[in-house]
Enzyme design. Structure first.
Site, PDB file in Angstrom:
ATOM      1  N   TYR A  56      35.198  50.219  35.674  1.00 17.25           N
ATOM      2  CA  TYR A  56      34.588  50.570  37.253  1.00 17.25           C
ATOM      3  C   TYR A  56      33.426  51.327  37.375  1.00 17.25           C
ATOM      4  CZ  TYR A  56      39.600  49.617  37.418  1.00 17.25           C
ATOM      5  OH  TYR A  56      41.040  48.909  37.144  1.00 17.25           O
ATOM      6  N   HIS A 122      42.795  47.091  28.783  1.00 13.87           N
ATOM      7  CA  HIS A 122      42.405  46.530  30.184  1.00 13.87           C
ATOM      8  C   HIS A 122      42.310  45.089  30.386  1.00 13.87           C
ATOM      9  CE1 HIS A 122      39.695  47.622  33.698  1.00 13.87           C
ATOM     10  NE2 HIS A 122      40.441  46.791  34.006  1.00 13.87           N
TER      11      HIS A 122
END
Ligand code: NAD
Length: 321
Positions: A56, A122
């Site tokens: 992110y 992820h």
């Protein structure tokens, strides 16, 4: 705030979780000081679960969250991830054991802590099943043994892959995104039965379908097909005409799923934290809900292709088609 056990872990998480991807400017460039205030205010509101990833903002979200949690780390449950890093030409993924082992150290530094409560792989749809099961997860379990991570989980979009991997590996949690909201409820059919059987902690992310179910509409990168975006815009307008906000309805609907331990909403503004926290325990207005569901019915459960073709959910369509 309400709290639930995260599967069979010892963690008791707030039903509303703080998604920190907006702190990395994933949706728009944010006011960093306001983002920091949003984190502090979330803790005041009883939110104890914070989700982030090195991906992110290409490490920016972790750095900002680490700074915002300075001195308050002990008050929260901190979840981050490994395996996805940047937007480079080769996809920015690295699920090797060596990278994962280095990754947690980097995250610990950025997050200013000595352990991660939940360490997740992820977006596993970008890896082969062999690498997930034989290399990446074993590396994460070793980090768990060393005390660097208290628990290990997997995240991604295709719910069938998540279910299959969770059935084969001793993970503690599964996180899916855009799979339990007004546009897609497949988490309930595919992941909930396994979670019940295996005591897995279920985490549902993106109840606003990554901003589609809000008055802002989809960001340019949103993968949903155009007809889904159009239907969501029509539903938002239907709510506005009745003096309501589709984001509130969407979150209220998502929070009502009892099998989900925590629902993660991306937040970087105090006002959003305030509005979202106020929805905990709310019941969606039945008339408004019925009208919106009617508008969204033709596109309900539309899933897009994400990751390796062999990992796609059945019936997945091209992104932005
Ligand atoms: P989301 O559906 O939560 O939407 C976030 C967007 O909605 C942001 O632009 C935010 O400013 C806006 N918003 C929040 N509250 C609002 C409100 N009350 N009214 C209007 N707009 C509002 O999507 P998301 O941020 O992608 O998902 C939530 C979190 O879940 C992420 O931040 C991330 O931490 C996690 N997540 C994880 C994965 C993964 O692990 N693969 C994938 C997606 C999301």
């Amino acid at each position: 705030m309400e709290y639930r056990h995260l599967g069979t872990t010892t963690l008791r998480v707030s039903v509303l979780g703080f998604g920190a991807s907006p702190l990395g400017n994933e949706f728009a460039t944010i006011d960093a000081a306001e983002g920091e205030r949003a984190v502090a205010f979330a803790i005041e509101e009883g939110i104890n679960y914070f989700d982030v990833s090195p991906y992110y903002g290409r490490t920016l979200a972790e750095t900002r969250l680490g700074a915002a949690l300075q001195g308050r780390r002990h008050e929260v449950i901190l979840a981050t991830k490994a395996g996805r890093y940047d937007k480079s030409a080769d996809g920015g993924f690295d699920f090797s054991a060596a990278r994962i082992t280095r990754s947690i150290e980097e995250s610990l530094t950025r997050l200013r802590t000595d352990h991660i409560d939940l360490f997740q792989l992820h977006d596993i749809e970008y890896a082969s099943r062999e690498q997930i099961l034989d290399e990446a997860l074993p590396a994460m379990f070793r980090l768990k043994e060393q005390g660097k991570a208290r628990y290990v989980g997997i995240t991604g979009y295709p719910v069938h892959l998540l279910r299959d991997v969770a059935a084969q590996a001793p993970v503690d949690t599964v996180l899916s995104y855009c799979r339990y909201d007004l546009l897609d409820t497949s988490l309930e059919r595919v992941l909930v039965p396994l979670a019940r059987e295996d005591g897995l902690g279920l985490i549902s992310a993106s109840p606003l379908h990554m901003r589609l179910l809000s008055n802002h509409g989809a960001p340019a990168w949103h993968p949903a097909p155009k007809r889904v975006c159009d239907a969501a815009a029509a539903a938002a307008s239907f709510c506005r005409d009745r003096g309501a906000d589709i984001a509130g309805l969407a979150l209220s609907f998502a929070l009502a799923q009892p099998a989900v331990a925590t629902t993660l909403v991306g937040m970087s503004r105090v006002e959003h934290v305030r509005r979202n926290a106020a929805l905990v325990g709310s019941v969606p207005d039945p008339e408004l809900l019925q009208g919106v569901r009617q508008i969204l019915a033709p596109v309900l459960d539309t899933v897009w292709k994400e990751g390796r073709p062999e990992n796609d959910d059945p019936g997945a369509v091209d992104k932005q088609s």
